[in-house]
Motif scaffolding. Structure first.
Motif, PDB file in Angstrom:
ATOM      1  N   LEU A  20      46.745  46.143  35.779  1.00  0.00           N
ATOM      2  CA  LEU A  20      45.586  47.016  35.597  1.00  0.00           C
ATOM      3  C   LEU A  20      45.938  48.427  36.038  1.00  0.00           C
ATOM      4  O   LEU A  20      46.731  48.615  36.968  1.00  0.00           O
ATOM      5  N   ALA A  21      45.344  49.382  35.374  1.00  0.00           N
ATOM      6  CA  ALA A  21      45.513  50.780  35.747  1.00  0.00           C
ATOM      7  C   ALA A  21      44.142  51.428  35.897  1.00  0.00           C
ATOM      8  O   ALA A  21      43.193  51.059  35.202  1.00  0.00           O
ATOM      9  N   CYS A  22      44.057  52.361  36.796  1.00  0.00           N
ATOM     10  CA  CYS A  22      42.831  53.116  36.999  1.00  0.00           C
ATOM     11  C   CYS A  22      43.206  54.596  37.020  1.00  0.00           C
ATOM     12  O   CYS A  22      43.876  55.052  37.953  1.00  0.00           O
ATOM     13  N   ALA A  23      42.800  55.290  35.982  1.00  0.00           N
ATOM     14  CA  ALA A  23      43.104  56.714  35.863  1.00  0.00           C
ATOM     15  C   ALA A  23      41.950  57.522  36.430  1.00  0.00           C
ATOM     16  O   ALA A  23      40.779  57.277  36.102  1.00  0.00           O
ATOM     17  N   ALA A  24      42.289  58.479  37.263  1.00  0.00           N
ATOM     18  CA  ALA A  24      41.280  59.298  37.918  1.00  0.00           C
ATOM     19  C   ALA A  24      41.373  60.744  37.444  1.00  0.00           C
ATOM     20  O   ALA A  24      42.474  61.278  37.288  1.00  0.00           O
ATOM     21  N   SER A  25      40.234  61.320  37.207  1.00  0.00           N
ATOM     22  CA  SER A  25      40.188  62.747  36.906  1.00  0.00           C
ATOM     23  C   SER A  25      39.952  63.497  38.210  1.00  0.00           C
ATOM     24  O   SER A  25      39.608  62.894  39.228  1.00  0.00           O
ATOM     25  N   GLY A  26      40.158  64.781  38.191  1.00  0.00           N
ATOM     26  CA  GLY A  26      39.911  65.546  39.405  1.00  0.00           C
ATOM     27  C   GLY A  26      41.195  65.845  40.155  1.00  0.00           C
ATOM     28  O   GLY A  26      42.212  65.175  39.978  1.00  0.00           O
ATOM     29  N   ARG A  27      41.137  66.852  40.995  1.00  0.00           N
ATOM     30  CA  ARG A  27      42.345  67.343  41.646  1.00  0.00           C
ATOM     31  C   ARG A  27      42.540  66.842  43.069  1.00  0.00           C
ATOM     32  O   ARG A  27      43.490  67.218  43.723  1.00  0.00           O
ATOM     33  N   THR A  28      41.641  65.989  43.529  1.00  0.00           N
ATOM     34  CA  THR A  28      41.730  65.536  44.914  1.00  0.00           C
ATOM     35  C   THR A  28      42.032  64.054  45.018  1.00  0.00           C
ATOM     36  O   THR A  28      41.778  63.435  46.035  1.00  0.00           O
ATOM     37  N   PHE A  29      42.606  63.491  43.960  1.00  0.00           N
ATOM     38  CA  PHE A  29      42.865  62.048  43.916  1.00  0.00           C
ATOM     39  C   PHE A  29      43.636  61.574  45.134  1.00  0.00           C
ATOM     40  O   PHE A  29      43.331  60.540  45.720  1.00  0.00           O
ATOM     41  N   SER A  30      44.642  62.317  45.541  1.00  0.00           N
ATOM     42  CA  SER A  30      45.524  61.858  46.612  1.00  0.00           C
ATOM     43  C   SER A  30      44.815  61.756  47.948  1.00  0.00           C
ATOM     44  O   SER A  30      45.309  61.104  48.864  1.00  0.00           O
ATOM     45  N   THR A  31      43.675  62.378  48.086  1.00  0.00           N
ATOM     46  CA  THR A  31      42.949  62.336  49.359  1.00  0.00           C
ATOM     47  C   THR A  31      42.030  61.119  49.485  1.00  0.00           C
ATOM     48  O   THR A  31      41.438  60.903  50.540  1.00  0.00           O
ATOM     49  N   TYR A  32      41.916  60.347  48.406  1.00  0.00           N
ATOM     50  CA  TYR A  32      41.027  59.183  48.404  1.00  0.00           C
ATOM     51  C   TYR A  32      41.789  57.894  48.709  1.00  0.00           C
ATOM     52  O   TYR A  32      42.919  57.698  48.241  1.00  0.00           O
ATOM     53  N   ALA A  33      41.151  57.022  49.456  1.00  0.00           N
ATOM     54  CA  ALA A  33      41.579  55.638  49.488  1.00  0.00           C
ATOM     55  C   ALA A  33      41.104  54.983  48.188  1.00  0.00           C
ATOM     56  O   ALA A  33      40.001  55.267  47.711  1.00  0.00           O
ATOM     57  N   MET A  34      41.945  54.135  47.618  1.00  0.00           N
ATOM     58  CA  MET A  34      41.622  53.488  46.347  1.00  0.00           C
ATOM     59  C   MET A  34      41.562  51.983  46.527  1.00  0.00           C
ATOM     60  O   MET A  34      42.414  51.399  47.201  1.00  0.00           O
ATOM     61  N   GLY A  35      40.580  51.392  45.925  1.00  0.00           N
ATOM     62  CA  GLY A  35      40.414  49.955  46.052  1.00  0.00           C
ATOM     63  C   GLY A  35      40.192  49.280  44.710  1.00  0.00           C
ATOM     64  O   GLY A  35      39.772  49.926  43.745  1.00  0.00           O
ATOM     65  N   TRP A  36      40.509  48.003  44.676  1.00  0.00           N
ATOM     66  CA  TRP A  36      40.156  47.143  43.536  1.00  0.00           C
ATOM     67  C   TRP A  36      39.233  46.051  44.048  1.00  0.00           C
ATOM     68  O   TRP A  36      39.504  45.423  45.085  1.00  0.00           O
ATOM     69  N   PHE A  37      38.165  45.852  43.316  1.00  0.00           N
ATOM     70  CA  PHE A  37      37.220  44.783  43.584  1.00  0.00           C
ATOM     71  C   PHE A  37      37.060  43.980  42.300  1.00  0.00           C
ATOM     72  O   PHE A  37      37.445  44.435  41.219  1.00  0.00           O
ATOM     73  N   ARG A  38      36.478  42.796  42.422  1.00  0.00           N
ATOM     74  CA  ARG A  38      36.222  41.999  41.227  1.00  0.00           C
ATOM     75  C   ARG A  38      34.911  41.260  41.381  1.00  0.00           C
ATOM     76  O   ARG A  38      34.462  40.972  42.486  1.00  0.00           O
ATOM     77  N   GLN A  39      34.329  40.957  40.225  1.00  0.00           N
ATOM     78  CA  GLN A  39      33.061  40.238  40.219  1.00  0.00           C
ATOM     79  C   GLN A  39      33.081  39.203  39.108  1.00  0.00           C
ATOM     80  O   GLN A  39      33.199  39.544  37.929  1.00  0.00           O
ATOM     81  N   ALA A  40      32.978  37.947  39.509  1.00  0.00           N
ATOM     82  CA  ALA A  40      32.886  36.837  38.564  1.00  0.00           C
ATOM     83  C   ALA A  40      31.418  36.574  38.252  1.00  0.00           C
ATOM     84  O   ALA A  40      30.537  36.921  39.048  1.00  0.00           O
ATOM     85  N   PRO A  41      31.127  35.947  37.131  1.00  0.00           N
ATOM     86  CA  PRO A  41      29.733  35.660  36.764  1.00  0.00           C
ATOM     87  C   PRO A  41      29.005  34.884  37.859  1.00  0.00           C
ATOM     88  O   PRO A  41      29.524  33.873  38.366  1.00  0.00           O
ATOM     89  N   GLY A  42      27.846  35.371  38.245  1.00  0.00           N
ATOM     90  CA  GLY A  42      27.041  34.684  39.237  1.00  0.00           C
ATOM     91  C   GLY A  42      27.508  34.851  40.671  1.00  0.00           C
ATOM     92  O   GLY A  42      26.962  34.225  41.583  1.00  0.00           O
ATOM     93  N   LYS A  43      28.517  35.694  40.878  1.00  0.00           N
ATOM     94  CA  LYS A  43      29.050  35.886  42.225  1.00  0.00           C
ATOM     95  C   LYS A  43      28.947  37.335  42.654  1.00  0.00           C
ATOM     96  O   LYS A  43      28.787  38.235  41.826  1.00  0.00           O
TER      97      LYS A  43
END
Length: 120
Positions: free
Chosen positions: A20-43
């Motif tokens: 998976l890839a997540c492309a970010a716009s904006g010039r301050t990307f490097s200052t953010y912590a980045m996370g991946w979450f997931r959601q299954a049906p009904g959860k």
């Protein structure tokens, strides 16, 4: 303001891999912590992995998933190997400035999600 767009989801067989890839716009990307979450049906949406000053993983994906980022490309990746049916979910990318990496409240910016389906 950073905007996030995920890609790379799809249908894969048990034991397969996806990145998976997540492309970010904006010039301050490097200052953010980045996370991946997931959601299954009904959860509830659950933490998967995060990268900031360190990396964190949910126990369920340790040793199978790897999070990385390329600040020059404003992109964060989630390499997913040895996929299982229980990995089936919509995967969301998130950006935040705190260090509570595993918590949803840490992240103020979210992508629209990408579907991952693992078939047996």
């Amino acid at each position: 303001q950073v905007q996030l767009v995920e890609s790379g989801g799809g249908l894969v067989q048990v034991g397969g891999s996806l990145r998976l890839a997540c492309a970010a716009s904006g010039r301050t990307f490097s200052t953010y912590a980045m996370g991946w979450f997931r959601q299954a049906p009904g959860k509830e949406r659950e933490f998967v992995a995060a990268i900031g000053s360190s990396t964190r993983y949910a126990d369920s994906v340790k040793g199978r998933f790897t999070i990385s980022r390329d600040n020059a490309k404003n992109t964060v990746y989630l390499q997913m190997n040895s996929l299982k049916p229980e990995d089936t979910a919509v995967y969301y990318c998130a950006a935040g400035r705190g260090n509570h990496y595993t918590e949803r409240y840490n992240y103020g910016l979210w992508g629209q999600g990408t579907q991952v389906t693992v078939s047996s």
